[in-house]
Design a protein around this motif. Structure first.
Motif, PDB file in Angstrom:
ATOM      1  N   PHE A 362       0.876  -1.180   0.000  1.00  0.00           N
ATOM      2  CA  PHE A 362       0.000   0.000   0.000  1.00  0.00           C
ATOM      3  C   PHE A 362       0.908   1.223   0.000  1.00  0.00           C
ATOM      4  O   PHE A 362       1.631   1.479   0.969  1.00  0.00           O
ATOM      5  N   ILE A 363       0.888   1.934  -1.127  1.00  0.00           N
ATOM      6  CA  ILE A 363       1.828   3.050  -1.310  1.00  0.00           C
ATOM      7  C   ILE A 363       1.039   4.356  -1.384  1.00  0.00           C
ATOM      8  O   ILE A 363       0.182   4.524  -2.275  1.00  0.00           O
ATOM      9  N   ALA A 364       1.305   5.271  -0.462  1.00  0.00           N
ATOM     10  CA  ALA A 364       0.638   6.586  -0.457  1.00  0.00           C
ATOM     11  C   ALA A 364       1.514   7.601  -1.181  1.00  0.00           C
ATOM     12  O   ALA A 364       2.755   7.590  -1.044  1.00  0.00           O
ATOM     13  N   GLY A 365       0.870   8.449  -1.998  1.00  0.00           N
ATOM     14  CA  GLY A 365       1.604   9.488  -2.709  1.00  0.00           C
ATOM     15  C   GLY A 365       2.064  10.597  -1.764  1.00  0.00           C
ATOM     16  O   GLY A 365       1.646  10.676  -0.599  1.00  0.00           O
ATOM     17  N   GLU A 366       2.904  11.465  -2.288  1.00  0.00           N
ATOM     18  CA  GLU A 366       3.442  12.565  -1.477  1.00  0.00           C
ATOM     19  C   GLU A 366       2.311  13.478  -1.007  1.00  0.00           C
ATOM     20  O   GLU A 366       1.434  13.858  -1.789  1.00  0.00           O
ATOM     21  N   GLY A 367       2.298  13.764   0.288  1.00  0.00           N
ATOM     22  CA  GLY A 367       1.282  14.633   0.850  1.00  0.00           C
ATOM     23  C   GLY A 367       0.058  13.898   1.366  1.00  0.00           C
ATOM     24  O   GLY A 367      -0.884  14.533   1.848  1.00  0.00           O
ATOM     25  N   TYR A 368       0.041  12.572   1.270  1.00  0.00           N
ATOM     26  CA  TYR A 368      -1.094  11.777   1.746  1.00  0.00           C
ATOM     27  C   TYR A 368      -0.655  10.889   2.908  1.00  0.00           C
ATOM     28  O   TYR A 368       0.430  10.283   2.870  1.00  0.00           O
ATOM     29  N   ASP A 369      -1.510  10.818   3.927  1.00  0.00           N
ATOM     30  CA  ASP A 369      -1.242   9.939   5.063  1.00  0.00           C
ATOM     31  C   ASP A 369      -1.692   8.503   4.708  1.00  0.00           C
ATOM     32  O   ASP A 369      -2.822   8.296   4.247  1.00  0.00           O
ATOM     33  N   GLU A 370      -0.811   7.546   4.929  1.00  0.00           N
ATOM     34  CA  GLU A 370      -1.081   6.170   4.495  1.00  0.00           C
ATOM     35  C   GLU A 370      -2.325   5.594   5.171  1.00  0.00           C
ATOM     36  O   GLU A 370      -3.179   4.994   4.515  1.00  0.00           O
ATOM     37  N   ARG A 371      -2.474   5.755   6.494  1.00  0.00           N
ATOM     38  CA  ARG A 371      -3.611   5.196   7.209  1.00  0.00           C
ATOM     39  C   ARG A 371      -4.913   5.885   6.794  1.00  0.00           C
ATOM     40  O   ARG A 371      -5.950   5.232   6.639  1.00  0.00           O
ATOM     41  N   GLU A 372      -4.841   7.196   6.605  1.00  0.00           N
ATOM     42  CA  GLU A 372      -6.027   7.938   6.183  1.00  0.00           C
ATOM     43  C   GLU A 372      -6.460   7.497   4.784  1.00  0.00           C
ATOM     44  O   GLU A 372      -7.649   7.311   4.507  1.00  0.00           O
ATOM     45  N   LEU A 373      -5.493   7.298   3.898  1.00  0.00           N
ATOM     46  CA  LEU A 373      -5.787   6.889   2.530  1.00  0.00           C
ATOM     47  C   LEU A 373      -6.364   5.468   2.501  1.00  0.00           C
ATOM     48  O   LEU A 373      -7.289   5.174   1.733  1.00  0.00           O
ATOM     49  N   LEU A 374      -5.839   4.587   3.366  1.00  0.00           N
ATOM     50  CA  LEU A 374      -6.358   3.216   3.443  1.00  0.00           C
ATOM     51  C   LEU A 374      -7.792   3.224   3.964  1.00  0.00           C
ATOM     52  O   LEU A 374      -8.647   2.476   3.472  1.00  0.00           O
ATOM     53  N   MET A 375      -8.074   4.087   4.943  1.00  0.00           N
ATOM     54  CA  MET A 375      -9.425   4.188   5.492  1.00  0.00           C
ATOM     55  C   MET A 375     -10.410   4.637   4.413  1.00  0.00           C
ATOM     56  O   MET A 375     -11.506   4.074   4.271  1.00  0.00           O
ATOM     57  N   VAL A 376     -10.027   5.649   3.623  1.00  0.00           N
ATOM     58  CA  VAL A 376     -10.888   6.155   2.552  1.00  0.00           C
ATOM     59  C   VAL A 376     -11.118   5.064   1.506  1.00  0.00           C
ATOM     60  O   VAL A 376     -12.250   4.824   1.058  1.00  0.00           O
ATOM     61  N   SER A 377     -10.046   4.384   1.110  1.00  0.00           N
ATOM     62  CA  SER A 377     -10.147   3.334   0.086  1.00  0.00           C
ATOM     63  C   SER A 377     -11.070   2.213   0.545  1.00  0.00           C
ATOM     64  O   SER A 377     -11.941   1.754  -0.203  1.00  0.00           O
ATOM     65  N   ALA A 378     -10.894   1.774   1.797  1.00  0.00           N
ATOM     66  CA  ALA A 378     -11.716   0.679   2.318  1.00  0.00           C
ATOM     67  C   ALA A 378     -13.171   1.095   2.459  1.00  0.00           C
ATOM     68  O   ALA A 378     -14.082   0.299   2.214  1.00  0.00           O
ATOM     69  N   SER A 379     -13.415   2.358   2.853  1.00  0.00           N
ATOM     70  CA  SER A 379     -14.794   2.847   2.994  1.00  0.00           C
ATOM     71  C   SER A 379     -15.520   2.785   1.656  1.00  0.00           C
ATOM     72  O   SER A 379     -16.678   2.360   1.572  1.00  0.00           O
ATOM     73  N   ILE A 380     -14.833   3.202   0.577  1.00  0.00           N
ATOM     74  CA  ILE A 380     -15.451   3.174  -0.757  1.00  0.00           C
ATOM     75  C   ILE A 380     -15.600   1.740  -1.252  1.00  0.00           C
ATOM     76  O   ILE A 380     -16.642   1.347  -1.780  1.00  0.00           O
ATOM     77  N   GLU A 381     -14.548   0.931  -1.081  1.00  0.00           N
ATOM     78  CA  GLU A 381     -14.578  -0.462  -1.564  1.00  0.00           C
ATOM     79  C   GLU A 381     -15.578  -1.313  -0.783  1.00  0.00           C
ATOM     80  O   GLU A 381     -16.007  -2.366  -1.256  1.00  0.00           O
ATOM     81  N   ASN A 382     -15.967  -0.849   0.404  1.00  0.00           N
ATOM     82  CA  ASN A 382     -16.939  -1.590   1.208  1.00  0.00           C
ATOM     83  C   ASN A 382     -18.307  -1.649   0.518  1.00  0.00           C
ATOM     84  O   ASN A 382     -19.165  -2.447   0.886  1.00  0.00           O
ATOM     85  N   GLU A 470      -8.127  14.095 -10.505  1.00  0.00           N
ATOM     86  CA  GLU A 470      -7.312  13.632 -11.633  1.00  0.00           C
ATOM     87  C   GLU A 470      -5.889  13.316 -11.197  1.00  0.00           C
ATOM     88  O   GLU A 470      -5.021  13.067 -12.027  1.00  0.00           O
ATOM     89  N   GLN A 471      -5.655  13.321  -9.900  1.00  0.00           N
ATOM     90  CA  GLN A 471      -4.299  13.103  -9.374  1.00  0.00           C
ATOM     91  C   GLN A 471      -4.184  11.727  -8.744  1.00  0.00           C
ATOM     92  O   GLN A 471      -5.097  11.260  -8.062  1.00  0.00           O
ATOM     93  N   ILE A 472      -3.056  11.063  -8.973  1.00  0.00           N
ATOM     94  CA  ILE A 472      -2.814   9.760  -8.364  1.00  0.00           C
ATOM     95  C   ILE A 472      -2.440   9.975  -6.901  1.00  0.00           C
ATOM     96  O   ILE A 472      -1.434  10.623  -6.589  1.00  0.00           O
ATOM     97  N   ALA A 473      -3.277   9.447  -5.996  1.00  0.00           N
ATOM     98  CA  ALA A 473      -3.024   9.619  -4.564  1.00  0.00           C
ATOM     99  C   ALA A 473      -2.280   8.422  -3.974  1.00  0.00           C
ATOM    100  O   ALA A 473      -1.595   8.557  -2.948  1.00  0.00           O
ATOM    101  N   GLY A 474      -2.444   7.280  -4.598  1.00  0.00           N
ATOM    102  CA  GLY A 474      -1.776   6.093  -4.043  1.00  0.00           C
ATOM    103  C   GLY A 474      -1.940   4.888  -4.947  1.00  0.00           C
ATOM    104  O   GLY A 474      -2.614   4.932  -5.981  1.00  0.00           O
ATOM    105  N   MET A 475      -1.300   3.820  -4.530  1.00  0.00           N
ATOM    106  CA  MET A 475      -1.308   2.586  -5.314  1.00  0.00           C
ATOM    107  C   MET A 475      -1.450   1.395  -4.367  1.00  0.00           C
ATOM    108  O   MET A 475      -0.823   1.365  -3.294  1.00  0.00           O
ATOM    109  N   ILE A 476      -2.282   0.443  -4.774  1.00  0.00           N
ATOM    110  CA  ILE A 476      -2.496  -0.764  -3.964  1.00  0.00           C
ATOM    111  C   ILE A 476      -2.102  -1.980  -4.798  1.00  0.00           C
ATOM    112  O   ILE A 476      -2.546  -2.125  -5.942  1.00  0.00           O
ATOM    113  N   ALA A 477      -1.261  -2.834  -4.232  1.00  0.00           N
ATOM    114  CA  ALA A 477      -0.883  -4.082  -4.909  1.00  0.00           C
ATOM    115  C   ALA A 477      -1.506  -5.249  -4.155  1.00  0.00           C
ATOM    116  O   ALA A 477      -1.433  -5.319  -2.923  1.00  0.00           O
TER     117      ALA A 477
END
Length: 654
Positions: A362-382, A470-477
């Protein structure tokens, strides 16, 4: 577990009747063989034959009476079968030939030889009948494990109901030692469950809250509370019973050929016997008694009993042995086809792999908090039920993150999902979006993201993007873990001289990585269901017989196209199991190689039997025509060969 379920306290458990216990391994049991009606008739015929022979020295009339009784007891079942074939199908079969030969021997005074023929013929028939009964019991013994009732908990009260009355969502109590009445999930309790009746696993499997259990399996030492997930008619157990019923009606091509040959051959034998009875006195100056005797010997030794018994005992023994290991064939035809396997084609997901992807990076882009980004991603994917989405949600739960509410959630067909969290819009989906972004300026180093994607995909991982506008905020493998036995399963198949192919809808890079780990010979990636069908057809044209192994709805067309479709029983979809010719109940793909080896061994035994049977028949016929052989020798030689081919087929049960 739903909040509305009312569970009684542990101390309220009452013990029912004596638990049935787990089904025991089936071994050779002489008492079971003696309980066979045909075997009892054959042995009774033999004993009376010996008694008739013993009294023949002082009472000829009593001896003949006893021989008639011996003929009747030993020959009644076979005579009935022969007459039914003659009346219903207007055809001759081997049963009528043997009865005619025995009666012919009696008419010229060879009562004992005729009785011996009846006895050995009845004995060989009883052995074949026992083989078929034994094999069917090994395949369908779990039918006896079908539970009739279940203890349903309603508002804290326990009521015993028929399993047909169960509905999805019902809460059941299964006491120690009782049969589990329905497929479901454990809500409370811990126990070891004996699943050998369905999967062939020798050791009980530990079950606790959240684990799946199956109807027809046996609960161990602890009580289990189970929530029903499938109706009675749609359980894994019910599907197995349907497969067993199909298996009992399927006949292999070789057996169909023998049945057609038997009808023609029987007419030829009868015609030749009539010629031998009438022509020699006029052409060779034989006496009528010698002519009739040789004709009766010919009728005995030329009958195709051993040839007819060459196939099914061996086939049924192999199917029975496979069933004890958790591999169900829907008929002998598929065993015969499996012996010819040149290629085994695996679907990747859920077959070579576990089918449960996990977040590996789980890779967060510059300026993004990794845990916050994971929380947002999981909330949407839920909001999605896609396996990759569920993997991201599981990752957030493991990290102890609390999911937030999502507004304006929408599926983006063919790409991913979008939604609004705390007033901000996000999108999550396939990384191929970067290929489109490369044509327009973005605020991050796109080359760095693409380089990271290439590295992750090179490791066999599936990559998703998190987009903030339109900006890449992170990447999930994410990666689906290999089955522990996948590499060994592929290697064992290759040792049998079989090529192994992998068919998958995943990207080429992911497929190549999984292929390198497993050692498969051929890799086909980026496939739609219709593409899998095309590749299976191409493999059949290039190599010959193909076994397709799959577990999902998208595998069903390819399973139907292959020579033999092999479905995964534990986690396979209903469509895959319906279409599959063979079902691997324990999902252990390492057993595929041993099953093919067993199928090949059964075919070798069938060939041995057929060559042996034809050789014995030819030797006895030629010896009788050239020099003449005694009727007792003809009886022993012919019927002895029949018993030997049946026993040779029974070797597979060991």
């Amino acid at each position: 577990m739903q909040a509305t379920k009312h569970l009684p306290r542990e101390g309220a458990l009452s013990r029912g009747a004596k638990p049935p216990g787990a089904p025991q391994p089936r071994r050779f049991d002489p008492r079971a063989m003696l309980s066979n009606t045909e075997m009892q008739a054959a042995l009774g015929s033999g004993l009376i034959m010996l008694l008739a022979w013993a009294v023949g020295g002082w009472s000829q009339i009593l001896s003949i009476v006893l021989y008639v009784i011996s003929y009747t007891i030993g020959g009644w079942i076979k005579a009935k079968e022969g007459v039914e074939t003659l009346i219903k199908e207007r055809d001759l079969d081997v049963n009528l030939l043997m009865i005619a030969a025995a009666l012919g021997a009696a008419t010229i005074g060879y009562w004992n030889e005729g009785a011996m023929l009846i006895f050995i013929f009845a004995l060989s028939g009883a052995l074949e009948s026992y083989t078929m009964e034994r094999s069917k019991k090994d395949i369908s013994s779990l039918m006896a494990l079908k539970p009739a009732t279940a203890v349903r908990i309603e508002q804290g009260a326990m009521n015993e109901v028929d399993i047909e009355q169960l509905s999805i969502g019902d809460l059941l109590l299964v006491r120690p030692g009782e049969l589990i009445p329905a497929d479901g999930l454990v809500c409370r309790g811990e126990s070891a469950v004996d699943q050998s009746s369905i999967t062939g696993e020798s050791l009980p499997v530990e079950k606790s809250s959240g684990h799946e259990v199956f109807a027809g399996t046996v609960n161990g030492e602890g009580p289990l509370y189970i929530e029903v997930t499938k109706a009675a008619g749609n359980t894994l157990f019910a599907r197995i019973i349907k497969m067993v019923e199909e298996a009992e009606t399927e006949v292999p091509d070789s057996q169909r050929f023998i049945k057609r040959l038997e009808a023609v051959y029987a007419r030829v034998v009868v015609g030749t016997t009539l010629v031998l009875m009438l022509a020699p006195p006029f052409l060779l100056d034989w006496s009528w008694s010698d002519t009739f005797y040789k004709a009766m010997v010919f009728l005995v030794v030329a009958s195709p009993c051993a040839l007819v018994s060459s196939i099914m005992p061996a086939m049924l023994s192999a199917i029975s042995k496979s069933a004890r290991k958790g591999i169900l064939f829907k008929g002998g035809l598929h065993l015969e086809n499996m012996a010819r396997t040149a290629v085994v084609a695996f679907d990747k997901t859920g077959t070579l792999t576990e089918g449960v992807p996990q977040v590996t990076d789980f890779i967060a882009g510059e300026g993004y908090d990794e845990r916050e980004l994971l929380m947002v991603s999981a909330s949407i994917e839920n909001m999605s039920r896609h396996p990759l989405a569920e993997a991201i949600v599981r990752k957030a739960e493991e990290e102890g993150l609390e999911l937030r509410g999502v507004q304006d959630s929408k599926s983006l067909t063919g790409w991913g999902i979008e939604g609004t969290v705390d007033g901000k819009s996000w999108r999550i989906g396939k990384s191929n979006l970067m290929d489109e972004l490369s044509s327009s300026p973005v605020s991050v180093d796109l080359e760095q993201w693409m380089s990271t994607r290439r590295r992750l995909e090179g490791e066999g991982k599936t990559v998703s993007l998190i987009m903030d506008g339109e900006q890449i905020a992170g990447m999930i493998a994410l990666q689906d873990s290999l089955r522990p036995q996948a590499e060994a399963a592929v290697r064992k198949l290759q040792q049998l001289g079989i090529k192994v192919a992998m068919l998958t809808g995943d990207r080429s890079a992911t497929a190549e990585a999984i292929g390198a780990k497993t050692g498969v010979d051929l890799i086909f990636a980026d496939l739609l269901p219709e593409d899998k069908v095309a590749h299976v057809q191409a493999l059949r044209e290039q190599y010959g017989h193909v076994v397709m192994v799959g577990d999902g709805v998208n595998d069903a067309p390819a399973l139907a196209t292959a020579t033999v479709g092999l479905g995964m029983g534990m986690k396979g979809s209903g469509a895959a199991l319906e279409i599959a010719d063979v079902v691997l109940m324990n999902d252990n793909i390492e057993e595929i190689a041993s099953t093919i080896a067993l199928a090949r061994r059964s075919q070798r035994i069938v060939k041995q039997n057929m060559i042996f049977a034809v050789t014995v028949i030819a030797t006895l016929v030629i010896s009788n025509l050239i020099q003449g052989i005694a009727l007792p020798l003809g009886v022993v030689g012919h019927e002895g060969s029949t018993i030997l081919v049946i026993l040779n087929g029974l070797r597979l049960l060991r």
